[in-house]
Design a protein around this motif. Structure first.
Motif, short mmCIF file in Angstrom:
data_model
loop_
_atom_site.label_atom_id
_atom_site.label_comp_id
_atom_site.label_asym_id
_atom_site.label_seq_id
_atom_site.Cartn_x
_atom_site.Cartn_y
_atom_site.Cartn_z
N ASP A 70 80.68 10.75 8.12
CA ASP A 70 80.53 9.37 7.67
C ASP A 70 79.92 9.28 6.27
N GLU A 71 79.29 10.37 5.83
CA GLU A 71 78.71 10.41 4.48
C GLU A 71 79.73 10.87 3.45
N THR A 72 80.95 11.16 3.88
CA THR A 72 82.01 11.60 2.98
C THR A 72 83.07 10.51 2.86
N ASP A 73 84.11 10.79 2.09
CA ASP A 73 85.19 9.82 1.93
C ASP A 73 86.49 10.31 2.57
N VAL A 74 86.39 11.12 3.62
CA VAL A 74 87.62 11.62 4.25
C VAL A 74 88.35 10.50 4.96
#
Length: 348
Positions: free
Chosen positions: A311-315
């Motif tokens: 959730d801390e990434t932009d995947v």
């Protein structure tokens, strides 16, 4: 609402942080709800006897109201307050596994715990957590506490106070920070009102461990059949899900990488939920290891934290390896399958 946060020292002498425990317990007595650590995940506790408190749990989590809650106790003597009988098999399980990650479904005394705890059923799920902070808080409050996981409904369960803070800051009265939880997955739920008993949710105590103590047990058909309605807390709705859609691929590293490549070719940013053994073998935008395949307990411990890390990434999509359904692996795959928003793919 201002959410208080108390940090307790579980490595040292818990009595040094007793004022924190006492303050949190006083709020519980006033029908406020407090998040606290257990050996499984952080729980969101409220007085199980008072509907006012239980309503605050549902409101804070955004939890469906037809989902029953598990009651936490500090002493088996508390069962006399709200349980009508304790079957012999249940007593054997308590003597062997309590305190610990095992929830036992028992016949309830009518109108003692809030009907919102039981969801209108004639039974109640109970456990005694194996965590010094949880037990200290339960003893100080002197109450049975209804306590589902301390997260927004549908999100991965919290294994640290920072997870709780992110989800529930401003929605609850306080958080007791006791560090990282141990098991990392919720308790096993077993219905001892049935003969033989039925495992409704796999968790921190395995089927094999239970059978060594009481012999034959059945498995809730809903755990293996999609058209069956589950009976256990946390099993009825989509649960444990990260923000990006998740899909499980059961097969070799090559099989998983091919799925990654297909997603990347369509322009999506791809995350892979891998293991220590395979992490370096993938080419993806983000690769996160959730533990060692040779020790599934490490995967259980880190699974929710790993899902939250995406959730801390932009995947745009998360592709996950699968795990053997043996021992704690049964609970791991149960949670992963509940978190998945796309059907599992298996290598032929």
């Amino acid at each position: 609402m201002e959410t208080k946060k108390w940090v307790v020292d579980i490595e040292g002498n818990l009595s040094t942080t007793y004022p924190h425990i006492k303050e949190a317990a006083e709020l519980l007595k006033k029908n406020e709800v407090i998040a606290f650590p257990t050996e499984t995940v952080y729980g969101l506790g409220g007085n199980a006897k008072e509907t006012e408190a239980v309503n605050k749990i549902f409101q804070a989590k955004g939890r469906p109201s037809d989902n029953p809650l598990i009651v936490h106790i500090a002493d088996q003597a508390q069962l006399q307050e709200f349980v009508s009988t304790v079957p012999t098999v249940a007593q054997k399980l308590m003597d062997h596994f309590w305190p610990g990650p095992l929830t036992i479904i028992l016949p309830a005394i009518k109108d003692v715990v809030s009907e919102r705890v039981t969801a209108g059923l004639s039974t109640v799920g109970v456990r005694m957590p194996d965590h010094p902070v949880a037990l200290a808080l339960l003893k100080e409050a002197g109450l049975p506490l209804a306590a589902p996981s301390a997260n927004l409904s549908g999100k991965p369960s919290p294994t640290s106070a920072k997870h709780v803070w992110k989800d529930l800051n401003g929605r609850i009265a306080g958080i007791v920070d006791g560090g990282i939880t141990g098991v990392g997955l919720e308790s096993t739920v077993i219905d001892c009102t049935s003969v033989p008993p039925i495992i409704l949710r796999p968790g921190g105590v395995t089927k094999e461990q239970i059978q060594q103590v009481i012999g034959e047990v059945n498995i809730d058909p809903a755990l293996t059949k999609e058209d069956e309605a589950p009976k256990s807390p946390g099993m009825k709705y989509t649960h444990y899900a990260p923000q990006a859609p998740l899909q499980i691929f059961d097969g070799s590293v090559t099989f998983v990488q091919e799925a990654v490549n297909r997603s990347k070719s369509s322009g999506r940013k791809v995350g892979v939920l891998a293991t220590d053994e395979t992490k370096q073998q993938y080419e993806a935008d983000v690769v996160i290891s959730c533990g060692s395949r040779s020790d599934l307990s490490t995967i259980a411990n880190r699974l929710y934290d790993s899902l939250r890390a995406f959730d801390e990434t932009d995947v745009d999509i998360i592709i996950s390896e699968s795990f053997p359904k043996t021992g704690i692996g049964e609970a791991i795959m149960n949670r992963l399958e509940k978190a998945a928003t796309l059907p599992i793919q298996r290598e032929e």
